[in-house]
Write an enzyme that holds these catalytic residues in place. Structure first.
Site, PDB file in Angstrom:
ATOM      1  N   CYS A  21     -15.996  66.792  63.102  1.00  0.00           N
ATOM      2  CA  CYS A  21     -14.495  67.555  62.751  1.00  0.00           C
ATOM      3  C   CYS A  21     -14.406  68.061  61.406  1.00  0.00           C
ATOM      4  O   CYS A  21     -14.489  66.632  60.293  1.00  0.00           O
ATOM      5  CB  CYS A  21     -13.188  66.818  63.560  1.00  0.00           C
ATOM      6  SG  CYS A  21     -11.703  67.461  63.106  1.00  0.00           S
ATOM      7  N   CYS A  53     -11.477  65.374  60.024  1.00  0.00           N
ATOM      8  CA  CYS A  53     -11.405  64.040  60.702  1.00  0.00           C
ATOM      9  C   CYS A  53     -13.195  63.581  58.819  1.00  0.00           C
ATOM     10  O   CYS A  53     -12.922  62.942  57.811  1.00  0.00           O
ATOM     11  CB  CYS A  53     -12.676  63.641  61.339  1.00  0.00           C
ATOM     12  SG  CYS A  53     -11.971  63.955  63.056  1.00  0.00           S
ATOM     13  N   ASP A  57      -4.404  73.590  51.395  1.00  0.00           N
ATOM     14  CA  ASP A  57      -5.076  74.624  53.483  1.00  0.00           C
ATOM     15  C   ASP A  57      -6.627  75.623  51.789  1.00  0.00           C
ATOM     16  O   ASP A  57      -5.823  76.166  50.319  1.00  0.00           O
ATOM     17  CB  ASP A  57      -4.246  75.719  53.504  1.00  0.00           C
ATOM     18  CG  ASP A  57      -5.362  76.480  54.382  1.00  0.00           C
ATOM     19  OD1 ASP A  57      -6.503  76.513  54.056  1.00  0.00           O
ATOM     20  OD2 ASP A  57      -4.174  76.453  55.570  1.00  0.00           O
ATOM     21  N   HIS A  96      -8.326  60.907  65.400  1.00  0.00           N
ATOM     22  CA  HIS A  96      -8.607  62.412  66.405  1.00  0.00           C
ATOM     23  C   HIS A  96      -8.143  62.900  66.779  1.00  0.00           C
ATOM     24  O   HIS A  96      -7.725  61.319  67.449  1.00  0.00           O
ATOM     25  CB  HIS A  96      -9.973  62.962  65.834  1.00  0.00           C
ATOM     26  CG  HIS A  96     -10.101  63.913  66.282  1.00  0.00           C
ATOM     27  ND1 HIS A  96     -10.663  65.083  65.755  1.00  0.00           N
ATOM     28  CD2 HIS A  96      -9.719  64.314  67.824  1.00  0.00           C
ATOM     29  CE1 HIS A  96     -10.530  65.971  66.159  1.00  0.00           C
ATOM     30  NE2 HIS A  96     -10.941  65.447  68.204  1.00  0.00           N
ATOM     31  N   GLY A 127      -3.484  79.882  68.396  1.00  0.00           N
ATOM     32  CA  GLY A 127      -4.460  80.661  67.062  1.00  0.00           C
ATOM     33  C   GLY A 127      -4.883  79.728  66.995  1.00  0.00           C
ATOM     34  O   GLY A 127      -5.196  79.818  65.468  1.00  0.00           O
ATOM     35  N   HIS A 136      -8.208  69.331  65.955  1.00  0.00           N
ATOM     36  CA  HIS A 136      -7.921  68.126  65.129  1.00  0.00           C
ATOM     37  C   HIS A 136      -6.136  68.674  64.918  1.00  0.00           C
ATOM     38  O   HIS A 136      -5.651  69.705  64.225  1.00  0.00           O
ATOM     39  CB  HIS A 136      -8.196  68.294  63.939  1.00  0.00           C
ATOM     40  CG  HIS A 136      -8.183  66.378  63.360  1.00  0.00           C
ATOM     41  ND1 HIS A 136      -8.942  65.499  63.025  1.00  0.00           N
ATOM     42  CD2 HIS A 136      -7.122  66.323  63.089  1.00  0.00           C
ATOM     43  CE1 HIS A 136      -8.164  64.623  62.733  1.00  0.00           C
ATOM     44  NE2 HIS A 136      -7.553  64.726  62.466  1.00  0.00           N
ATOM     45  N   HIS A 152      -2.801  69.277  63.521  1.00  0.00           N
ATOM     46  CA  HIS A 152      -2.441  69.847  61.859  1.00  0.00           C
ATOM     47  C   HIS A 152      -1.699  70.694  61.912  1.00  0.00           C
ATOM     48  O   HIS A 152      -1.581  71.351  62.680  1.00  0.00           O
ATOM     49  CB  HIS A 152      -3.486  70.550  61.317  1.00  0.00           C
ATOM     50  CG  HIS A 152      -3.842  71.752  61.560  1.00  0.00           C
ATOM     51  ND1 HIS A 152      -4.816  71.430  62.904  1.00  0.00           N
ATOM     52  CD2 HIS A 152      -4.061  72.735  60.924  1.00  0.00           C
ATOM     53  CE1 HIS A 152      -4.758  73.282  62.701  1.00  0.00           C
ATOM     54  NE2 HIS A 152      -4.951  73.463  61.229  1.00  0.00           N
ATOM     55  N   HIS A 170       0.744  72.921  59.258  1.00  0.00           N
ATOM     56  CA  HIS A 170       0.939  74.167  58.036  1.00  0.00           C
ATOM     57  C   HIS A 170       2.492  73.400  57.835  1.00  0.00           C
ATOM     58  O   HIS A 170       3.297  73.831  58.147  1.00  0.00           O
ATOM     59  CB  HIS A 170       0.706  75.060  58.307  1.00  0.00           C
ATOM     60  CG  HIS A 170      -0.290  75.164  58.955  1.00  0.00           C
ATOM     61  ND1 HIS A 170      -1.822  76.474  58.174  1.00  0.00           N
ATOM     62  CD2 HIS A 170      -0.975  75.292  59.992  1.00  0.00           C
ATOM     63  CE1 HIS A 170      -2.561  76.104  58.804  1.00  0.00           C
ATOM     64  NE2 HIS A 170      -2.360  76.315  60.397  1.00  0.00           N
TER      65      HIS A 170
END
Length: 150
Positions: free
Chosen positions: A4, A7, A30, A46, A92, A97, A99, A101
């Site tokens: 990943c 990770c 990002d 993870h 989307g 993993h 996350h 935003h």
């Protein structure tokens, strides 16, 4: 099977612009930013998605995202901030993993993040609400409203 990428960022195997890390979470810029200050917050451990994450890890991700959003607001002064978590391909999600935003927004940034607000079928809304209420009532998983984890 490849490892990943998030990770690998958490373990410093891939380069990234980490802005915060502790034993539970990592926050980094990002590489495909929507705007200056677009940050991703991940759990170190993870978890593919919202269904798989440990509740304490999720709480730490959310608390960290809130802290980063406050700093982004203070330092970069966007018109607004979205906190966004895509859960599954249909939503989307492209890196599997979990996350969150932190998305700084400007009024004229052209990024669609809304939908047409048109009245729904009230009978169907009530029907679905009943289905969800019943499922929540018989669910063994309870929503814990405990104090945030420090």
């Amino acid at each position: 099977m490849s490892k990943c990428p998030f990770c690998m960022i958490a373990t410093h195997e891939l380069p990234s612009e980490i802005i915060h890390e502790d034993e539970h979470v990592v926050a980094f810029m990002d590489v495909n930013p929507i705007a200056d200050g677009h940050v991703l917050v991940i759990p170190r451990r993870h978890a593919e998605n919202l269904h798989a994450i440990d509740p304490e890890d999720l709480q730490r991700v959310v608390v960290t995202a809130k802290r980063i959003a406050a700093v982004v607001q203070s330092e970069l002064r966007p018109d607004g901030i979205n906190l966004f978590q895509a859960n599954g391909r249909g939503a989307g999600q492209t890196v599997f993993h979990l996350h969150m935003h932190v998305l700084p927004r400007s009024i004229d940034d052209g990024m669609p993040m809304s939908w047409d607000h048109k009245p729904g079928d009230r009978a169907r809304i009530a029907e679905v609400a009943g289905i969800l209420r019943s499922a929540l009532a018989r669910s063994e998983t309870r929503i814990d409203m405990a104090e945030p984890v420090a």
